[in-house]
Design a protein around this motif. Structure first.
Motif, PDB file in Angstrom:
ATOM      1  N   THR A 120       0.854  -1.195   0.000  1.00 43.91           N
ATOM      2  CA  THR A 120       0.000   0.000   0.000  1.00 43.91           C
ATOM      3  C   THR A 120       0.888   1.242   0.000  1.00 43.91           C
ATOM      4  O   THR A 120       2.069   1.168   0.344  1.00 43.91           O
ATOM      5  N   GLU A 121       0.305   2.363  -0.352  1.00 47.41           N
ATOM      6  CA  GLU A 121       1.069   3.616  -0.328  1.00 47.41           C
ATOM      7  C   GLU A 121       1.503   3.953   1.090  1.00 47.41           C
ATOM      8  O   GLU A 121       2.596   4.485   1.288  1.00 47.41           O
ATOM      9  N   ASN A 122       0.677   3.635   2.098  1.00 42.58           N
ATOM     10  CA  ASN A 122       1.055   3.897   3.491  1.00 42.58           C
ATOM     11  C   ASN A 122       2.281   3.084   3.888  1.00 42.58           C
ATOM     12  O   ASN A 122       3.174   3.585   4.563  1.00 42.58           O
ATOM     13  N   ASN A 123       2.321   1.810   3.489  1.00 42.40           N
ATOM     14  CA  ASN A 123       3.483   0.980   3.814  1.00 42.40           C
ATOM     15  C   ASN A 123       4.724   1.465   3.074  1.00 42.40           C
ATOM     16  O   ASN A 123       5.815   1.482   3.640  1.00 42.40           O
ATOM     17  N   MET A 124       4.546   1.845   1.832  1.00 40.51           N
ATOM     18  CA  MET A 124       5.697   2.348   1.085  1.00 40.51           C
ATOM     19  C   MET A 124       6.197   3.664   1.681  1.00 40.51           C
ATOM     20  O   MET A 124       7.396   3.913   1.723  1.00 40.51           O
ATOM     21  N   GLN A 125       5.278   4.464   2.206  1.00 42.56           N
ATOM     22  CA  GLN A 125       5.675   5.725   2.844  1.00 42.56           C
ATOM     23  C   GLN A 125       6.549   5.464   4.063  1.00 42.56           C
ATOM     24  O   GLN A 125       7.462   6.231   4.360  1.00 42.56           O
ATOM     25  N   LYS A 126       6.287   4.364   4.776  1.00 44.17           N
ATOM     26  CA  LYS A 126       7.132   3.988   5.916  1.00 44.17           C
ATOM     27  C   LYS A 126       8.572   3.784   5.469  1.00 44.17           C
ATOM     28  O   LYS A 126       9.507   4.174   6.158  1.00 44.17           O
ATOM     29  N   ILE A 127       8.745   3.190   4.319  1.00 43.71           N
ATOM     30  CA  ILE A 127      10.088   2.982   3.778  1.00 43.71           C
ATOM     31  C   ILE A 127      10.711   4.335   3.416  1.00 43.71           C
ATOM     32  O   ILE A 127      11.846   4.610   3.768  1.00 43.71           O
TER      33      ILE A 127
END
Length: 123
Positions: free
Chosen positions: A112-119
């Protein structure tokens, strides 16, 4: 969050690579994105500059992803690494930790975009 100049995406799923590429380029439009479909290809791909970030899937054909991660760490010691995988079993997490490689995150698919934002935030 720092700028990403070069990212190496390693995943046997072309759909996953496309999704990660899209998310990276939406945040970092000038980023160079290099793709590989497995560990062997990742080690042999011509990367114009050392990647700032390497994303790697765990379950891919050919070379073990764990071996690929270890060899990539030797080749690109300053690159940050993130695991993006559908396999988040405890045994897989323990194996990742046993490599002694600092991974930014272990992100569960579907991405998800939220998970990728964590990276991105960890970069």
């Amino acid at each position: 969050m720092s700028d990403l100049n070069t990212i190496l995406i390693i995943d046997d799923s072309s759909l996953s690579r496309m999704l990660i590429r899209r998310m990276v380029l939406s945040k970092f439009p000038n980023c160079s994105v290099i793709e590989a479909s497995n560990g062997d290809e990742a080690l042999n791909v011509a990367v114009p500059a050392a990647p700032d970030l390497i994303t790697i899937d765990i379950n891919m054909p050919g070379m073990s992803s764990f071996d690929a991660a270890r060899l990539l760490r030797e080749k690109y010691p300053s690159a940050k690494m993130a695991v993006i995988t559908a396999n988040i079993q405890n045994t897989v997490r323990q194996k990742i930790q046993s490599l002694g490689i600092l991974f930014l995150a272990v992100i569960e698919k579907p991405l998800t975009e939220n998970n990728m934002q964590k990276i991105f935030d960890a970069c």
